[in-house]
Design an enzyme around this catalytic site. Structure first.
Site, PDB file in Angstrom:
ATOM      1  N   HIS A  36       0.838  -1.199   0.000  1.00 25.55           N
ATOM      2  CA  HIS A  36       0.000   0.000   0.000  1.00 25.55           C
ATOM      3  C   HIS A  36       0.871   1.246   0.000  1.00 25.55           C
ATOM      4  CE1 HIS A  36      -2.225  -3.361   1.720  1.00 25.55           C
ATOM      5  NE2 HIS A  36      -3.321  -2.789   1.261  1.00 25.55           N
ATOM      6  N   HIS A 284      -4.151   3.204  -3.212  1.00 21.94           N
ATOM      7  CA  HIS A 284      -4.298   2.573  -1.899  1.00 21.94           C
ATOM      8  C   HIS A 284      -3.510   1.260  -1.810  1.00 21.94           C
ATOM      9  CE1 HIS A 284      -6.246   0.516   1.521  1.00 21.94           C
ATOM     10  NE2 HIS A 284      -6.265  -0.526   0.708  1.00 21.94           N
ATOM     11  N   GLU A 436     -18.799  -4.596  23.622  1.00 22.90           N
ATOM     12  CA  GLU A 436     -17.961  -5.782  23.799  1.00 22.90           C
ATOM     13  C   GLU A 436     -16.717  -5.749  22.914  1.00 22.90           C
ATOM     14  OE1 GLU A 436     -21.183  -5.895  23.003  1.00 22.90           O
ATOM     15  OE2 GLU A 436     -22.154  -6.604  24.837  1.00 22.90           O
ATOM     16  N   HIS A 497     -29.645 -16.491  23.225  1.00 19.86           N
ATOM     17  CA  HIS A 497     -28.736 -16.328  24.363  1.00 19.86           C
ATOM     18  C   HIS A 497     -28.004 -17.611  24.733  1.00 19.86           C
ATOM     19  CE1 HIS A 497     -30.521 -12.450  24.634  1.00 19.86           C
ATOM     20  NE2 HIS A 497     -29.909 -12.147  25.766  1.00 19.86           N
TER      21      HIS A 497
HETATM   22  C1  LIG Z   1     -11.902  -4.968   9.529  1.00 20.30           C
HETATM   23  C2  LIG Z   1     -11.310  -4.806   8.183  1.00 20.30           C
HETATM   24  N1  LIG Z   1     -12.113  -4.829   7.099  1.00 20.30           N
HETATM   25  C3  LIG Z   1     -11.592  -4.727   5.869  1.00 20.30           C
HETATM   26  C4  LIG Z   1     -10.246  -4.614   5.685  1.00 20.30           C
HETATM   27  C5  LIG Z   1      -9.656  -4.572   4.294  1.00 20.30           C
HETATM   28  N2  LIG Z   1      -9.158  -3.214   4.008  1.00 20.30           N
HETATM   29  C6  LIG Z   1      -7.878  -2.910   4.160  1.00 20.30           C
HETATM   30  S1  LIG Z   1      -7.572  -1.295   3.828  1.00 20.30           S
HETATM   31  C7  LIG Z   1      -9.179  -1.011   3.444  1.00 20.30           C
HETATM   32  C8  LIG Z   1      -9.621   0.356   3.023  1.00 20.30           C
HETATM   33  C9  LIG Z   1      -9.229   1.306   4.042  1.00 20.30           C
HETATM   34  O1  LIG Z   1      -9.535   2.600   3.685  1.00 20.30           O
HETATM   35  P1  LIG Z   1      -8.884   3.744   4.530  1.00 20.30           P
HETATM   36  O2  LIG Z   1      -8.914   3.409   5.946  1.00 20.30           O
HETATM   37  O3  LIG Z   1      -9.522   5.013   4.108  1.00 20.30           O
HETATM   38  O4  LIG Z   1      -7.372   3.692   4.113  1.00 20.30           O
HETATM   39  P2  LIG Z   1      -6.651   4.479   2.926  1.00 20.30           P
HETATM   40  O5  LIG Z   1      -6.937   3.719   1.670  1.00 20.30           O
HETATM   41  O6  LIG Z   1      -7.180   5.836   2.891  1.00 20.30           O
HETATM   42  O7  LIG Z   1      -5.241   4.381   3.342  1.00 20.30           O
HETATM   43  C10 LIG Z   1      -9.932  -2.167   3.590  1.00 20.30           C
HETATM   44  C11 LIG Z   1     -11.382  -2.242   3.325  1.00 20.30           C
HETATM   45  C12 LIG Z   1      -9.436  -4.585   6.837  1.00 20.30           C
HETATM   46  N3  LIG Z   1      -8.118  -4.501   6.780  1.00 20.30           N
HETATM   47  N4  LIG Z   1      -9.998  -4.654   8.048  1.00 20.30           N
END
Ligand SMILES: Cc1ncc(C[n+]2csc(CCOP(=O)(O)OP(=O)(O)O)c2C)c(N)n1
Ligand SMILES: [Mg+2]
Length: 692
Positions: A36, A284, A436, A497
């Site tokens: 990334h 990204h 939680e 539950h």
């Molecule tokens: C709980 C979770 N869901 C999905 C992902 C997959 N994922 C990794 S980065 C991302 C997008 C993140 O967007 P953002 O936080 O805006 O990061 P940017 O691209 O701006 O760096 C996703 C969906 C993850 N790492 N964790």
């Protein structure tokens, strides 16, 4: 695009350092052909400013207890962290917390970003790379964990600081992206942090309007700043992510703010400087490509063909900034701590113990012992008694519940236990509210800060906490997750539950110790085992209803819990023809069935098996002595999914468990309906032995 150098008044060395972070990140992702690049390119000025100008962190000693904490909650931007750990020449520390004197992240690690054994893995991993404060990657976990770290700092300051001795006055910084802001856990944690007025906490929100699928407008249109104001946070905005003076100013404002946490909304451009990828979702999570990298380096005024370049003066610049400031701060602190040690030796010794995750002498004194009692006592009741003893023996043992304290019996009721609130940071009862998931992450943050935390809810809601439990195990933290209402004990509440698949699902998490004790003394022994763990989390699964307290003069002692499974009641001559294996509330069902079988001349053995995990740590000899391979008639009894029990009952055995959801009815009727009764066990035993 405005050339970087014109937007801000910074010295060349600042810019050179920032562009080093950017280009290292671009080159590493390109080399790995995955990763990334865009966010490190955008946030390099932030990370540079925070580390080199603001944070109190000594690269020579990344585990100094009073260091500022840095959490990269948008863990996919890990190259930010690898770059800055490398450029600050942060030292590696071994698992025993002794400095080993080599760099945490080398340039070669960065060259082998995301490759096997590299200290620059895909996402930040605590325990693998020194200088990583918590493992991140599942979005939202990092910021929620940072709330635990901030609570810990408040608690530590309250316990240990004395006039003239600010032993703990560190701050916690976390960087979060749109994903962290969208995730529910982030909202839960922000709400709790606002309520607690954690003014030692600062989150920086990378407001770039980009996630994987494109512009955030496709799914996210709320006003984040307003939301945080409503939570009670102070909200600042920096509208240009390249303006390091403004960034520094905001960070300092946050430091001087009292009574509330700070959110800095930082408007940034993902893939900053890339002529074709800036502000796009492609920046990204894809390498920029060689051509685009060349063009981008040209924008930065960087030699286009240089790879993994750290220009002259950059290491020295970090050395002059964070290096000197961190070393001075740590040195001053060490002197302060030595004076503190002579004035407050007991408190200093507590701090030493905590840092090494050791327990104080006498930590298990006064643990209760329970006499045989057919009416018995509920697992949760015993747990409540044990927690109250442990919390008095171990000053840094603390915890609470997600609003189920009265049901979980987790409340610390002894004089002076107190309730943690903004105006009472020494309280040992934590109130997580009905949150939680963030409770799990907060527990991790507390454990990362070397406290011994526990958190509780109903077992059914372990699902709401599971991602944090998983990370706890991945990080090897000694966190205790207490779950009550372990099966169908709250019968009338019905299938919503009644946990079914939860034990199987938690047993499947590597490294996690899951325990379902069978009577009062097994609960005590379970805690005794858990407390001695230094690098593993534990899940404790406790009954709501009373369980008979077994007569330990007649049956084997409960210390067998420490071996995961043990022979509780045996056949004459220790020569069984059938083995009944049970956990939790079904142990007494097995014992009743066993007595009937013995009376009928059937040589049965009962194995109490509170923990599969612990049993698997035992030697093959021990395991074979408990479950002799030649005894193939076996019955496992557990009020939970049958999933996985084949491994212990073998191809000729049977499992009395659940293959459906439960139902709403009084417990007795459910036990009858689903067959958790001694008569069913004896019938199946006879069938297996062909003596029907
Ligand atoms: C709980 C979770 N869901 C999905 C992902 C997959 N994922 C990794 S980065 C991302 C997008 C993140 O967007 P953002 O936080 O805006 O990061 P940017 O691209 O701006 O760096 C996703 C969906 C993850 N790492 N964790
Ligand atoms: Mg984003």
């Amino acid at each position: 695009m405005t050339p970087v150098a014109e937007t801000i008044t910074i010295t060349d060395l600042d810019q050179l350092s920032i562009n080093t972070i950017r280009t290292l990140s671009m080159d590493a992702v390109q080399q790995a052909k995955s990763g990334h690049p865009g966010t490190p390119m955008a946030l390099a000025p932030l990370v540079y400013t925070l580390w080199n100008r603001v944070m109190r962190f000594d690269p020579q000693n990344p585990i100094w207890p009073n260091r500022d904490r840095f959490v990269l909650s948008n863990g996919h931007a890990s190259m930010l962290l690898w770059s800055v750990l490398h450029l600050t020449r942060t030292q590696a520390v071994n698992a025993d917390y002794e400095k080993v004197g080599h760099a945490s992240v080398t340039l070669d690690d960065i060259r082998s970003f995301r490759q096997r054994d590299s200290k620059a893995p895909g996402h930040p991993e605590y325990h693998w790379v020194s200088g990583v404060e918590t493992t991140t990657g599942p979005l939202g976990q990092g910021i929620a964990t940072s709330v635990g770290m901030a609570i810990a700092q408040k608690w530590l300051a309250n316990r240990f600081n004395r006039p003239g001795f600010p032993i703990f006055d560190y701050r916690v910084y976390a960087v979060a992206g749109d994903g962290c802001m969208m995730e529910g856990i982030g909202s839960e944690a922000a709400s709790l942090a606002g309520h607690l007025g954690l003014d030692n906490l600062c989150w920086i929100y990378d407001n770039n309007h980009i996630t994987i699928e494109g512009h955030t407008s496709i799914a996210f249109s709320e006003d984040v700043a307003m939301r945080f104001l409503a939570y009670g946070w102070r909200v600042l905005r920096v509208s240009d992510a390249n303006d390091i003076e403004r960034i520094q100013h905001s960070l300092e404002k946050s430091r001087n703010n009292t009574g509330s946490p700070t959110l800095i909304v930082l408007d940034s451009h993902i893939g900053y400087g890339s002529p074709h990828k800036q502000d796009t979702a492609e920046a990204h999570g894809e390498p920029l490509g060689d051509d685009e990298i060349r063009l981008t380096k040209r924008t930065y005024g960087w030699p286009e063909d240089a790879k993994f370049l750290v220009p002259d003066g950059v290491y020295e610049h970090f050395e002059d900034g964070i290096g000197k400031r961190g070393a001075n701060a740590r040195e001053e602190w060490s002197q302060l701590f030595e004076a503190y040690r002579s004035q407050y030796p007991d408190l200093a010794s507590e701090i030493d113990h905590m840092q090494r995750r050791e327990l104080p002498d006498g930590w298990d004194r006064n643990l209760p012992v329970f006499l045989a009692d057919p009416k018995g006592i509920a697992g949760r009741e015993v747990s409540g008694k044990v927690l109250n003893v442990l919390a008095q023996n171990i000053p840094w043992f603390l915890g609470g519940s997600a609003d189920l304290g009265p049901s979980n019996k987790t409340l610390l009721t002894y004089e002076g236990a107190g309730h943690f609130q903004a105006n009472n940071p020494g309280g040992k009862n934590l109130h997580f509210g009905i949150r939680e998931h963030s409770m799990g992450a907060v527990l991790n943050g507390l454990a990362l800060s070397k406290l011994r935390p526990y958190g509780a809810t109903f077992f059914i809601f372990s699902d709401y906490e599971r991602p944090a439990i998983r990370l706890s195990s991945l990080m090897e933290l000694p966190t205790t997750f207490v779950f009550t209402h372990d099966a169908m004990g709250d019968g009338e509440d019905g299938p919503t539950h009644q946990p079914v698949e939860h034990l199987a699902s938690l047993r499947a998490i590597p490294g996690l110790v899951t325990l379902r004790p069978g009577d009062a003394n097994e609960v005590v022994e379970a805690y005794r085992y858990i407390l001695q763990l230094r690098h593993q989390p534990a899940v404790l699964v406790l009954s709501r209803q009373p369980l008979p307290t077994l007569d330990r003069t007649r049956y084997a002692p409960a210390t067998g819990v420490a071996r995961g499974a043990y022979v509780l009641a045996d056949a004459p001559g220790a020569n069984p023809e059938i083995i009944l294996i049970a956990t939790g509330s079904e142990v007494s069902v097995a014992v009743d069935a066993h007595e009937k079988l013995l009376a009928d001349g059937i040589r049965s053995r009962v194995v109490s098996m509170p923990s599969w995990d612990i049993f698997e740590y035992q030697t093959p000899e021990y395991r074979a002595s408990v479950l002799p391979p030649n005894v193939e008639a076996r019955i496992a009894i557990e009020q939970a999914s049958t999933f996985g029990w084949e491994r212990y009952v073998g191809p000729k055995g049977r499992v009395i468990g659940m293959t459906t959801f439960g139902a709403s009815a009084p417990l007795k009727e459910l036990q009858r309906k689903f067959g958790f009764e001694p008569a069913r066990v004896t019938a199946i035993a006879k069938e297996l032995l062909g003596r029907g």
